[in-house]
Design a protein around this motif. Structure first.
Motif, PDB file in Angstrom:
ATOM      1  N   VAL A 269      -3.749   7.350  -4.212  1.00 53.32           N
ATOM      2  CA  VAL A 269      -2.368   7.811  -4.389  1.00 53.32           C
ATOM      3  C   VAL A 269      -2.237   8.848  -5.495  1.00 53.32           C
ATOM      4  CG1 VAL A 269      -1.431   5.672  -3.474  1.00 53.32           C
ATOM      5  CG2 VAL A 269      -1.834   5.861  -5.914  1.00 53.32           C
ATOM      6  N   VAL A 273      -0.418  12.549  -5.170  1.00 51.65           N
ATOM      7  CA  VAL A 273       0.791  12.903  -5.927  1.00 51.65           C
ATOM      8  C   VAL A 273       0.568  14.200  -6.697  1.00 51.65           C
ATOM      9  CG1 VAL A 273       2.298  12.186  -7.810  1.00 51.65           C
ATOM     10  CG2 VAL A 273       1.598  10.521  -6.084  1.00 51.65           C
ATOM     11  N   LEU A 296      -0.734   5.060 -14.772  1.00 48.48           N
ATOM     12  CA  LEU A 296      -0.489   4.035 -13.754  1.00 48.48           C
ATOM     13  C   LEU A 296      -1.196   2.733 -14.091  1.00 48.48           C
ATOM     14  CD1 LEU A 296       0.736   3.246 -11.044  1.00 48.48           C
ATOM     15  CD2 LEU A 296      -1.289   4.213  -9.918  1.00 48.48           C
ATOM     16  N   VAL A 322       1.811  -1.559  -5.822  1.00 51.72           N
ATOM     17  CA  VAL A 322       2.318  -0.207  -6.083  1.00 51.72           C
ATOM     18  C   VAL A 322       1.575   0.817  -5.231  1.00 51.72           C
ATOM     19  CG1 VAL A 322       2.618   1.572  -7.850  1.00 51.72           C
ATOM     20  CG2 VAL A 322       3.021  -0.830  -8.420  1.00 51.72           C
ATOM     21  N   GLY A 323       0.252   0.701  -5.166  1.00 50.01           N
ATOM     22  CA  GLY A 323      -0.538   1.644  -4.384  1.00 50.01           C
ATOM     23  C   GLY A 323      -0.239   1.569  -2.903  1.00 50.01           C
ATOM     24  N   LEU A 326       3.074   3.370  -2.244  1.00 53.95           N
ATOM     25  CA  LEU A 326       2.889   4.821  -2.313  1.00 53.95           C
ATOM     26  C   LEU A 326       2.060   5.341  -1.135  1.00 53.95           C
ATOM     27  CD1 LEU A 326       2.238   5.278  -6.141  1.00 53.95           C
ATOM     28  CD2 LEU A 326       4.284   5.894  -4.861  1.00 53.95           C
ATOM     29  N   TRP A 329       4.269   5.576   1.832  1.00 58.01           N
ATOM     30  CA  TRP A 329       5.144   6.729   1.677  1.00 58.01           C
ATOM     31  C   TRP A 329       4.419   8.027   2.005  1.00 58.01           C
ATOM     32  CZ3 TRP A 329       4.857  10.695  -2.141  1.00 58.01           C
ATOM     33  CH2 TRP A 329       5.941  11.583  -2.116  1.00 58.01           C
ATOM     34  N   LEU A 330       3.167   8.148   1.566  1.00 53.52           N
ATOM     35  CA  LEU A 330       2.382   9.342   1.874  1.00 53.52           C
ATOM     36  C   LEU A 330       2.138   9.482   3.369  1.00 53.52           C
ATOM     37  CD1 LEU A 330      -0.220   9.162  -1.035  1.00 53.52           C
ATOM     38  CD2 LEU A 330       1.573  10.878  -0.769  1.00 53.52           C
TER      39      LEU A 330
END
Length: 339
Positions: A269, A273, A296, A322-323, A326, A329-330
């Motif tokens: 991730v 980003v 992070l 969290v990863g 993300l 989302w990616l």
């Protein structure tokens, strides 16, 4: 009467000052999180206790022996794992790969299990070396599989790596079960810095050294990310650069695995980003990836220590949640842009 000349108009924004400001902000955030990490824990290690000078010096001892090594290890692990993911993405030319989604971590874990069975008393440096060799083999196997299997969609490449890692992980679990080593295997699989202290974290500096190697070879990694034919036409030794990248990824994976265990999704991730922010130039991306990766990891470790205080949950759980968010989302972002 004067002639009217069209004046050039520009709607571009001052990207460089904004990036500089964002970089300063991220650096300050890392410094704040690192200082906060020094004073979070069950034992009373606070600025007041340090300045008052307690009679037995317990606070100062814990700061030097435990809190500072832990914070340094967190920063080095976060920075190096982010760089490992960035280099892996350049080698495969795919934005959805990193050591934990390509089977490299599983191969390194298999090497750790092998040293525990064959040479149980081996020093940490030996275990790190064996895990690095197995991680190197895992990187080579994944690259060979990806080249042999025609994959047209980007999202299928990490699926191939996950399947490869699943097979190796199943073999590792089978032997760990038969040899009554499941507890050790679970310890490596759940990344945690709870046991990091002075004398037990120094090998993570090897991962930090690999970040320097990646920085020196950054321009070459950028070129091979454009393809083997393009790199060869520019006079670059493609195989040698790939070999250097494989060593960097394997050594970082092994050093962090031996020190703290598995930390998933970080190398996936963070480079993505950074790529959205500044592009795919490896030399410009390395400082950003290193700092954001450290931010992070330190932030997730603080959460892991405070959510169930005074107990501590594994860092890999927080980073994994969290990863994963993300990562989804990616994936959704890529799919929405594809239409």
């Amino acid at each position: 009467m004067t002639a009217l000349h069209p004046q050039p108009t520009s709607t571009s924004t001052p990207a460089r000052p904004r990036r500089t400001g964002a970089g300063v902000l991220v650096g300050v955030l890392l410094a704040v999180l690192a200082v906060a990490s020094l004073f979070i824990g069950v034992s009373d290690v606070s600025p007041v206790s340090l300045l008052s000078g307690d009679s037995d010096g317990t606070a100062a001892f814990l700061l030097v022996a435990s809190r500072i090594p832990r914070t340094v290890a967190l920063v080095l692990a976060g920075a190096s794992l982010g760089i490992a993911g960035l280099i892996m993405q350049m080698l495969v030319r795919n934005k959805f790969v990193e050591p934990s989604t390509t089977g490299v971590t599983e191969f390194a874990t298999l090497g750790m299990l092998g040293t525990t069975v064959v040479v149980p008393g081996m020093a940490v440096v030996g275990k790190t070396a064996v895990a690095a060799v197995f991680g190197l083999v895992g990187t080579w196997v994944f690259l060979r599989v990806v080249r042999a299997v025609p994959v047209r969609q980007l999202v299928l490449v990490p699926l191939v790596g996950i399947m490869l890692g699943g097979v190796v992980g199943a073999v590792t679990t089978f032997f760990a079960y038969r040899l009554d080593l499941l507890q050790s295997l679970m310890q490596w699989s759940q990344g945690s810095f709870a046991g990091v202290m002075q004398g037990r974290y120094e090998f993570v500096w090897i991962a930090g050294a690999m970040v320097v190697v990646a920085w020196v070879a950054a321009d070459r990694f950028s070129v091979i990310g454009l393809g083997e034919e393009f790199a060869t036409n520019l006079g670059l030794d493609f195989r040698r650069v790939v070999a250097v990248g494989m060593v960097v990824v394997a050594v970082i994976t092994a050093a962090v695995l031996v020190t703290a265990g598995l930390i998933p999704f970080l190398g996936l991730v963070v480079p993505n980003v950074v790529s959205l922010l500044i592009g795919d130039n490896v030399r410009r991306a390395i400082p950003w990836v290193a700092v954001l990766g450290a931010v992070l990891v330190v932030a997730c470790d603080i959460v892991a220590r405070t959510v169930r205080f005074p107990y501590e949950i594994p860092l890999s759980v927080v980073v994994g949640v969290v990863g994963a968010v993300l990562f989804l989302w990616l994936l959704l972002r890529r799919r929405s842009r594809a239409h």
